[in-house]
Design a protein around this motif. Structure first.
Motif, PDB file in Angstrom:
ATOM      1  N   MET A 624       0.851  -1.192   0.000  1.00  0.00           N
ATOM      2  CA  MET A 624       0.000   0.000   0.000  1.00  0.00           C
ATOM      3  C   MET A 624       0.887   1.243   0.000  1.00  0.00           C
ATOM      4  N   VAL A 625       0.551   2.191  -0.878  1.00  0.00           N
ATOM      5  CA  VAL A 625       1.373   3.396  -0.996  1.00  0.00           C
ATOM      6  C   VAL A 625       0.452   4.609  -1.082  1.00  0.00           C
ATOM      7  N   LEU A 626       0.732   5.624  -0.272  1.00  0.00           N
ATOM      8  CA  LEU A 626       0.009   6.884  -0.375  1.00  0.00           C
ATOM      9  C   LEU A 626       0.645   7.737  -1.475  1.00  0.00           C
ATOM     10  N   PRO A 627      -0.080   8.712  -2.012  1.00  0.00           N
ATOM     11  CA  PRO A 627       0.460   9.538  -3.102  1.00  0.00           C
ATOM     12  C   PRO A 627       1.832  10.129  -2.757  1.00  0.00           C
ATOM     13  N   ASN A 628       2.666  10.216  -3.782  1.00  0.00           N
ATOM     14  CA  ASN A 628       4.015  10.782  -3.673  1.00  0.00           C
ATOM     15  C   ASN A 628       4.877  10.012  -2.669  1.00  0.00           C
ATOM     16  N   ASN A 629       4.521   8.747  -2.443  1.00  0.00           N
ATOM     17  CA  ASN A 629       5.269   7.885  -1.527  1.00  0.00           C
ATOM     18  C   ASN A 629       5.362   8.475  -0.121  1.00  0.00           C
ATOM     19  N   SER A 664      -7.570   9.505   3.999  1.00  0.00           N
ATOM     20  CA  SER A 664      -6.732   8.512   3.321  1.00  0.00           C
ATOM     21  C   SER A 664      -5.680   7.945   4.266  1.00  0.00           C
ATOM     22  N   LEU A 665      -5.128   8.783   5.155  1.00  0.00           N
ATOM     23  CA  LEU A 665      -4.148   8.294   6.124  1.00  0.00           C
ATOM     24  C   LEU A 665      -4.806   7.344   7.125  1.00  0.00           C
ATOM     25  N   LYS A 666      -5.985   7.707   7.590  1.00  0.00           N
ATOM     26  CA  LYS A 666      -6.730   6.856   8.525  1.00  0.00           C
ATOM     27  C   LYS A 666      -7.033   5.503   7.884  1.00  0.00           C
ATOM     28  N   LYS A 667      -7.473   5.518   6.633  1.00  0.00           N
ATOM     29  CA  LYS A 667      -7.766   4.276   5.912  1.00  0.00           C
ATOM     30  C   LYS A 667      -6.498   3.451   5.716  1.00  0.00           C
ATOM     31  N   PHE A 668      -5.390   4.110   5.407  1.00  0.00           N
ATOM     32  CA  PHE A 668      -4.099   3.429   5.242  1.00  0.00           C
ATOM     33  C   PHE A 668      -3.738   2.668   6.515  1.00  0.00           C
TER      34      PHE A 668
END
Length: 685
Positions: A624-629, A664-668
């Motif tokens: 799993m990767v958030l935008p811009n790593n 998105s961070l919470k979901k990550f």
């Protein structure tokens, strides 16, 4: 004409009604609405344990030298005095709200001490359908010296129980005008109504800043004011007769009025440096004052003026001019033959060992650096300005760096303010590289400041081109752990764990370990889900050795790591993950997520499976990767020759996530936690 008049009259009534809705009349102290006593829950938060029914504040100025006497020169120097009144009521709903009946009022102590006046406090209860009022007694009010410049008035309201209402009304008298105390519309419990008024003479101009995310209503007005001063001349010999004369002066008062209603409690959550940066409040800072026939006296100036002020201050810059007392230390350090970074480290450790920090945070030395050095203790400025002085004598280009600690709030570069800074550290510039040091902390290293100092930027006081320096992201939190486990046919697991930490990983774990009586107690506390029952053979390396990794090893055995119903065996393969649960729980976060540093966490668990079992089911590998790593989580699982290898890595590469990125961070994090809790299934063969 009559119709026009009627319309104007109706509009006047409507405007008046609107103003009355937006600005409620302050209730009289000592008189309450019995319906508030009957209330059993907060109308805006059913989970609240207590809430403010109202919270009124008022700051106004009174000219005290209204009678000036020739034989009392001090009578003409009193001038304006600031009166700060606060009046609030809190409804206590249950036992968990009792702490709000313990009240503390800080008072500044300096050349002129702040004074508390007209304190009134009551507790109201409903007994047999009737109101019962208990008054706070003077003997139950205590004043405690909490620091060099602050006293705190403390008291507990009497006869508090579930359902009580407490009421407190007091006034502070002060001549410290520079910062009017901030008014908080939002607090850690809900507030039904908050109202603050500042009435300021035209002679004082304040910068007014509303902060926070909750909306606050504001209106402004003026009013004419008159001041009469009477002068009394005493007779002096035959040449000076006694007389009295009076003069009346007119001036304008500026009225600033702020209101807010139905304000929720500030939703505290992890990874927030301080709520001071985001809670709803209004802040006043004096920019200048201008009296008739006098020049403007500026208080809020430019950054260059602040630098000059500090360099010329007898408790800051001037302290760095004297070095005779430290020459013996210089000679002692030079004998080692060390140079460059090695010598810098030795000087850093020398100050750590010779001057103990007394816990005080300030940018100014207490008395002199010489005294702190000889006494072996002092505040953070005593410690770190001595380090600057020592480094300079050793030939380094060293400068003090002033900053605001996390608890003190963030610095706003667009608003020059010397009072915003409350701490100082040391810096060396060498070959174009900056080295930051804080000798107040035994576990701090070069470019590894205490967590309290990691707060955006600091300001370098000295002859350098770039005045601002980043305090963040010099070193990450790095943890690598490996666990080798043997599993027998009874579902008992035994194994050995190895944990290696560096950077802020080593720094934070050193702090944590020292809080416990033994490393074994620390391991048990770290295993808060009680996954490990029999832990022994604990070894810790590098606990007191800085600039080296911290290493922990231990052995364990446990029959509770897995469940064994019939011929199937189930277990979660990740043992003691760094994040056991999602730290982000609230539905919507109105303020940023603030990590103190990047995280690099890698964990590997190797299971040697029993020969009479085969792998039936295992979690799937995932990345799993958030935008811009900005964050990355990798989970892999392999079955190699009877060894089940489970590896996971978490990298958080960004320090601050905006509220818009919270979901998105919470979901990550939730997906990562869910993956770590997926089961491995073994089948008996």
């Amino acid at each position: 004409m009559k119709t026009c008049f009627s319309l104007i009259f109706v509009l006047f009534l409507l405007l008046t009604a609107i103003q009355q809705v937006n600005a409620q009349k302050e209730p009289k102290t000592g008189q309450i609405d019995i319906n508030n006593l009957k209330a059993t829950h907060c109308p805006i938060d059913s989970n609240a344990h207590a809430y403010f029914i109202f919270d009124y504040g008022k700051a106004d100025f009174e000219y005290m030298a209204k009678n000036v006497r020739s034989d009392e020169p001090e009578s003409s120097r009193t001038g304006f005095q600031l009166h700060i009144n606060r009046h609030f009521r809190i409804k206590i709903l249950d036992n968990e709200g009792f702490d709000y009946a313990n009240v503390e009022i800080p008072l500044y102590q300096g050349r002129q001490n702040e004074e508390l006046s007209s304190l009134k406090a009551y507790t109201y209860n409903l007994e047999n359908g009737k109101e019962v009022k208990d008054k706070l007694k003077n003997k139950d009010v205590m004043t405690e010296e909490t620091s060099e410049h602050w006293n705190t008035v403390k008291f507990a309201l009497p006869n508090v129980k579930a359902g009580s209402i407490i009421e407190v009304d007091y006034t502070i008298r002060t001549t410290y005008f520079f910062n009017l105390r901030p008014w908080y519309f939002q607090r850690d419990i809900p507030t039904i109504y908050s109202d603050f008024t500042a009435i300021i003479p035209e002679y004082y101009y304040y910068n007014k800043t509303l902060r926070g995310y909750y909306p606050v209503k504001f209106d402004q007005d003026t009013r004419a004011q008159k001041l009469t001063i009477t002068y009394h001349q005493k007779a002096e010999g035959i040449s000076q007769k006694a007389y009295t004369s009076s003069g009346t002066f007119s001036y304008t008062e500026n009225i600033y009025h702020y209101t807010a209603d139905s304000i929720p409690a500030f939703p505290k959550e992890k990874f927030l440096r301080t709520e001071e940066n985001y809670i709803s409040k209004v802040v006043f800072e004096l920019e200048y004052r201008k009296f008739p026939r006098e020049p403007i006296d500026y208080y809020t100036t430019t950054w260059a003026d602040i630098d000059k002020n500090l360099n010329e201050n007898q408790y800051f810059g001037k302290q760095l001019n004297s070095a005779g007392y430290i020459r013996d230390a210089v000679e002692e350090l030079k004998k080692s033959g060390a140079e460059g970074v090695q010598m810098m480290n030795q000087a850093f450790e020398y100050i750590k060992q010779h001057i103990a920090w007394d816990g005080s945070e300030t940018k100014y030395a207490n008395t002199t650096l010489n005294k702190a050095f000889k006494d072996g203790s002092g505040n953070c400025a005593d410690v770190n300005l001595n380090l600057v002085r020592l480094l300079r004598e050793l030939g380094f280009k060293s400068y003090p760096v002033i900053l605001s600690t996390q608890d003190n709030g963030i610095i706003h570069p667009s608003h020059p303010s010397i009072s915003s800074f409350n701490y100082v550290v040391a810096m060396v510039l060498s070959n174009g590289k900056a080295y930051l040091m804080d000798a107040t902390d035994r576990d701090a290293e070069v470019n590894l400041l205490p967590i309290r100092c990691l707060n955006d930027k600091g300001r370098i006081i000295g002859d350098v081109q770039d005045k601002w320096i980043n305090l963040m992201n010099y070193q990450p939190f790095t943890m690598t752990s490996s666990v080798l486990m043997m599993m027998d046919s009874t579902a008992t697991i035994s194994g050995q764990a190895n944990m290696n930490l560096k950077g802020y990983g080593a720094y934070e774990f050193r702090k944590r370990i020292r809080k416990y009586d033994s490393p074994a107690d620390f391991i048990k506390a770290m295993d808060d889900k009680n996954k490990l029952q029999n832990v022994d053979g604990i070894k810790v390396k590098g606990l007191d050795t800085l600039y080296h990794n911290l290493n922990l090893t231990y052995k364990f055995s446990d029959s509770h790591l897995s469940s064994n119903p019939g011929d199937m065996l189930y277990f979660t393969p990740v043992v003691i993950p760094y994040f056991e649960e999602n730290p982000f729980k609230i539905e919507k976060r109105e303020y940023p997520v603030e990590f103190d540093h990047p995280y690099h966490i890698q964990q590997v668990q190797t299971y040697r499976l029993p020969s009479n079992y085969q792998l039936q089911e295992a979690p799937k590998s995932v990345k799993m990767v958030l935008p811009n790593n900005e964050a990355q989580f990798v989970f892999q699982i392999q079955n190699l020759g009877g060894n089940l290898i489970v590896s996971s890595s978490l990298n958080i590469n960004k320090s601050v996530f905006l509220p818009s990125e919270y979901e998105s961070l919470k979901k990550f994090f939730q997906m990562m936690i869910d993956k770590q809790h997926e089961l491995v299934v073994l089948k008996h063969i």
